[in-house]
Design an enzyme around this catalytic site. Structure first.
Site, PDB file in Angstrom:
ATOM      1  CG  HIS A  48      35.232  36.259  50.425  1.00  0.00           C
ATOM      2  ND1 HIS A  48      34.204  35.443  50.019  1.00  0.00           N
ATOM      3  CD2 HIS A  48      35.416  37.162  49.419  1.00  0.00           C
ATOM      4  CE1 HIS A  48      33.778  35.836  48.833  1.00  0.00           C
ATOM      5  NE2 HIS A  48      34.476  36.885  48.447  1.00  0.00           N
ATOM      6  CD  GLU A  67      37.616  34.661  48.038  1.00  0.00           C
ATOM      7  OE1 GLU A  67      36.816  33.792  47.673  1.00  0.00           O
ATOM      8  OE2 GLU A  67      37.958  35.612  47.308  1.00  0.00           O
ATOM      9  CG  ASN A  68      44.630  34.131  48.443  1.00  0.00           C
ATOM     10  OD1 ASN A  68      44.124  33.279  47.731  1.00  0.00           O
ATOM     11  ND2 ASN A  68      45.251  35.200  47.963  1.00  0.00           N
ATOM     12  N   GLY A  96      39.753  42.173  41.375  1.00  0.00           N
ATOM     13  CA  GLY A  96      39.913  43.269  42.306  1.00  0.00           C
ATOM     14  C   GLY A  96      40.723  42.842  43.504  1.00  0.00           C
ATOM     15  CB  ALA A  97      40.750  41.789  46.436  1.00  0.00           C
ATOM     16  CD  GLU A 115      38.287  40.123  48.420  1.00  0.00           C
ATOM     17  OE1 GLU A 115      38.427  38.900  48.629  1.00  0.00           O
ATOM     18  OE2 GLU A 115      37.691  40.566  47.420  1.00  0.00           O
ATOM     19  CD  GLU A 173      33.195  36.092  45.101  1.00  0.00           C
ATOM     20  OE1 GLU A 173      33.189  37.237  45.608  1.00  0.00           O
ATOM     21  OE2 GLU A 173      34.197  35.356  45.127  1.00  0.00           O
TER      22      GLU A 173
END
Length: 866
Positions: A296, A261-262, A258-259, A293, A315
């Site tokens: 995170h 978290e960089n 889905g995405a 995100e 998560e």
């Protein structure tokens, strides 16, 4: 490829202290490869042997402290190193392959305009596909990076990027990052369409490919508004400020998750840039992912797990905070309804399969990175978030946040374990958090809570007489399981002025001790019309309804005033169907009666989704399936009638859900062809690209369209989504040649060329697989069942975990709910040695198949018993 084991990671962490990476990438070397040069500065605490990870197309040279290393010693992805104590500089120059599976450096050319885009997904152990690294989460370092790209491109990364040199040089330099784990390093490059703003002194930006620019522009203010609100809310509840220098959100093509978290550069699947109509619940889901995100940035990026056994810490926390913060900070106040009726079922289902595992597995249960990947499931996300929600209900939000802030302060820019997290919570409260963690985080499986009501049992009336002279009643709440629960019990009566509505008489909070057993509560007055265990959905457990409450629910469920309470009832009904305690037809009867009156879009969406995909396609024998589809069609038309021309705020979303159900459930083509010709459903909605492809796919299944018509639609919509729609439609045609062509595309006997791009991307593979297996075409697809298992094993071994997951899920022959499918699958697991990612998917699919076979034997009249 050798995978990194926990023991190897611990040994290397004791040996090395990694300080800095200098990365230089050259993205101008053609369509297949890019240049990657890495300089790593680190200290060896003592003399010893270790290794560096890199997966090159060609390794050109490697030097240690200026001395050449023998590159012929590269063993698959490991370059051995022999170190003396002290400081070292390691330099590696290589050519790397672009990916088309969403792993490493993914390369995508947009069919809408021919523009090319690149982005990285370095998660878990894929950084070595981009640059050489000591690839484990507890060897954090700072990163400097330069990138050479085509001059017209923009380069993005974890920190602010600026052009250097002449514009024609295409050179970019990224600012030095804070200490990061290698799996967080991110790059994106291409002719991005960008929308910028600033908030709290930081640059914020949204990016997407140019062909999606009008759709991003249309939603940019909503996206920025959610981002700002979540950012501000996190700063209200966290003591630690946002730890990075910018906040970019890039919507990238063919993204597997889905995405991701960089830090400073969150990547999202670009389906979140809506180019067709969506429901408000789908907008809420997008908002939740933004909030998830962003959480995170603190839990995951600032404080990172030490090893992959603690992935739940990332998560579960982000999942809980995503739903909670979005509900507190934005207009989307109904997030926990969606969580209850849709997201938690992901956790419940995963937790009842043989592959279940504790939320926080023992460290030795995650022995390597391959086994770690298997834990990214409904347990680490939905169950873990449910556990945290239960913890907050039991502990109190004040003490919970105090513990979180203690954790951030103690481990900022470092690594931490479950023990560290629990210790931080324990310092904030007098409650026994360690015992709670043992019960909730170190165990697997789902507890079940079953009520039994006695009004006038053999021991006499259990309660005192009420003021109206009625006797009392007794609730015996049986707890089958081991965990303690803090929960609420809702007592609901019929509304005096509307027999179809309910009003809550009382809400009683209680605690169930660990260990299971029966808890007895006594009440005065008449028994309620409906007793709801886990009212408010504060805990994670399957709940049952007593017979009287189920009868009330059948008559009045849509009149239950709280949507979360309705979600709990629907979830209970869903679980009873899956456990063989409620006939699928009874679930459909409840849906037929109440979904046309439902006002919460998330509930309508989830209930119709379960009815259409599970009850119709899996739990119902083929002979009875047309009756189920007719029921769903009648329901959809009723919902359309009730929302036609109304001013209800939910009307547009409910109509969209109804139309999707009508399309997917159609058994004859007439109405769908009329809609497609007119370009609209009477009274709306108009058939936008998503609905057009959906309609055409159903017509393909029914044999009511042609390859030429599909190609004409693709000419009308030549986007990437259009390509996927066309692949799905062609594969869905009830034609032997179409099936053979689709099968060859998914499972070529040999790669069709020396370069990977000749094979389907994950998205095109998924679309083709979705079209291929159809319940209406059992005789046509049955011959492929025996071919599926060896083909999936081969493609998974050749193309890696991401494709393995697609092959094991979308590629599985779901419609063939037959004992032979089960036998072939069990033989495959026993004899064919599938890769870990495929093995896990197949094991889960086979368990779901066993369940479906049992449900098909459920007596048609089974229902809750008194």
């Amino acid at each position: 490829m050798p995978v990194l084991t926990r023991d190897e990671a611990q040994t290397r962490a004791r040996l090395l202290d990694v300080h800095r990476y200098e990365i230089d990438l050259d993205l101008t070397r053609g369509d297949e490869h890019f240049g990657s040069t890495t300089v790593i500065r680190f200290t060896a605490r003592e003399a010893g042997a270790t290794f560096l990870e890199v997966r090159p197309a060609a390794l050109h040279r490697a030097t240690l402290d200026g001395h050449a290393l023998d590159i012929a010693t590269l063993d698959d992805n490991r370059l051995p190193l022999t170190l003396t104590p002290g400081d070292h500089e390691l330099r590696v120059e290589a050519d790397m392959r672009y990916s088309h599976t969403g792993e490493g450096m993914h390369r995508f050319t947009d069919p809408a305009d021919g523009e090319t885009y690149l982005y990285t997904q370095c998660f878990l152990d894929d950084v070595q596909r981009v640059f050489a690294a000591f690839d484990q989460p507890d060897l954090k370092a700072v990163f400097d990076a330069t990138v050479t790209a085509p001059p017209q491109w923009t380069v993005l990364g974890n920190a602010l990027a600026t052009r250097v040199g002449a514009p024609a040089d295409g050179r970019w330099r990224l600012a030095t990052t804070a200490p990061l784990s290698t799996y967080f390093v991110a790059f994106a490059a291409g002719p991005w369409h960008t929308v910028r703003t600033e908030h709290a002194g930081l640059p914020f930006a949204l990016h997407c490919r140019r062909s999606l620019a009008p759709h991003l522009d249309a939603d940019a203010e909503e996206l920025f508004d959610i981002t700002r609100r979540c950012y501000d809310r996190y700063h209200q509840i966290f003591d630690e400020p946002y730890p990075f220098d910018s906040y970019d959100q890039a919507f990238v093509p063919e993204f597997n998750a889905g995405a991701m978290e960089n830090p400073g550069l969150v990547t999202f699947r670009d389906e979140f840039v809506f180019r067709s109509a969506v429901t408000d619940t789908e907008r809420q889901t997008r908002g939740m992912v933004i909030a998830h995100e962003m959480a995170h940035m603190w839990f995951g990026d600032l404080v990172t797990l030490q090893w992959w056994d603690d992935i739940w810490l990332n998560e579960s926390f982000a999942e809980y905070m995503g739903y909670q913060v979005l509900s507190e900070a934005s207009r989307f106040t109904g997030t926990w309804t969606d969580f209850a009726v849709a997201r938690k079922s992901w956790g419940y289902d995963a937790d009842q399969r043989p592959s279940t595992h504790p939320v926080a597995p023992a460290p030795d249960a995650v022995r390597d990175t391959a086994s770690a990947l298997l834990n990214f499931d409904g347990i680490s996300y939905a169950k873990g978030a449910s556990a945290l929600r239960q913890l907050v209900a039991w502990l109190g939000e004040k003490d919970f946040l105090a513990g979180i802030n203690d954790h951030f302060a103690r481990h900022r820019f470092g690594n931490a374990t479950l023990a560290d997290f629990i210790d931080s919570l324990a310092r904030a409260t007098d409650r026994d958090v360690h015992a709670w963690a043992d019960s909730w985080l170190r165990t697997s499986g789902v507890d079940t809570l079953t009520p039994r009501i006695t009004e006038d049992g053999p021991e006499g009336a259990p309660g005192e007489a009420g003021a109206d002279g009625t006797r009392g009643w007794r609730l015996d709440l049986h707890h089958d399981g081991t965990r303690p629960h803090h929960l609420a019990i809702g007592l609901y009566d019929h509304a005096p002025d509307d027999p179809r509505a309910l009003v809550r008489r009382d809400r009683v909070e209680t605690d169930l001790p660990a260990g299971g057993g029966t808890r007895t509560l006594t009440f005065t007055g008449p028994r309620p019309a409906l007793l709801l265990v886990n009212d408010g959905d504060l805990t994670y457990a399957k709940v049952r309804l007593d017979a009287g409450s189920w009868d009330t629910a059948l008559r009045t469920l849509s009149g239950l005033p709280d949507p979360v309470a309705r979600a709990v009832v629907w979830n209970a009904a869903r679980d009873m169907v899956r456990d063989g305690e409620l006939a699928p037809a009874a679930y459909l009867d409840a849906a037929r009666a109440h979904i046309p009156h439902e006002t919460d879009i998330a509930i309508a969406q989830a209930v119709l989704g379960f009815a259409r995909t599970q009850i119709a396609d899996r739990y119902t024998p083929a002979t009875a399936r047309p009756t189920v589809l007719t029921t769903l069609t009648d329901l959809g038309h009723d919902l359309l009638r009730r929302t036609d021309g109304t001013g209800r705020a939910d009307a547009q979303g409910l109509r969209l859900i109804a139309v999707r159900t009508l399309i997917d459930s159609a058994t004859t083509p007439g109405t769908l062809q009329d809609w497609l010709t007119a370009g609209t459903v009477p009274g709306g909605p108009a058939l936008d690209p998503e609905l057009r492809w959906r309609t055409l796919a159903r017509l393909a299944v029914l044999g009511a369209t042609t390859p030429d018509a599909i190609d004409a639609e693709l000419a009308r919509d030549p986007s990437a989504t259009g390509q996927e729609g066309a692949a799905r439609c062609h594969a869905a045609l009830p034609d032997a040649t179409a099936k053979a062509t689709a099968w060859q595309a998914m499972y070529p006997a040999e790669p069709s060329g020396p370069a990977e791009p000749a094979e389907l991307s994950n998205y095109l593979f998924t679309a083709t697989a979705q079209g291929f297996w159809q319940p209406e075409q059992l005789d046509l697809v049955r011959p492929y069942r025996e071919r599926y298992f060896p083909a999936a094993v081969t493609v998974a071994a050749r193309r890696g975990p991401a494709l393995a997951i697609a092959a094991g899920f979308h590629g599985f022959p779901h419609p063939l709910v037959e004992a032979e499918t089960l036998r072939l699958g069990e033989d495959c697991l026993r004899d064919a040695d599938p890769t870990p990612a495929l093995r896990r998917k197949l094991a889960d699919q086979l368990d779901d198949l066993r369940r479906a076979l049992r449900i098909r034997e459920t007596p048609a009249d089974i229902r809750p018993q008194a």
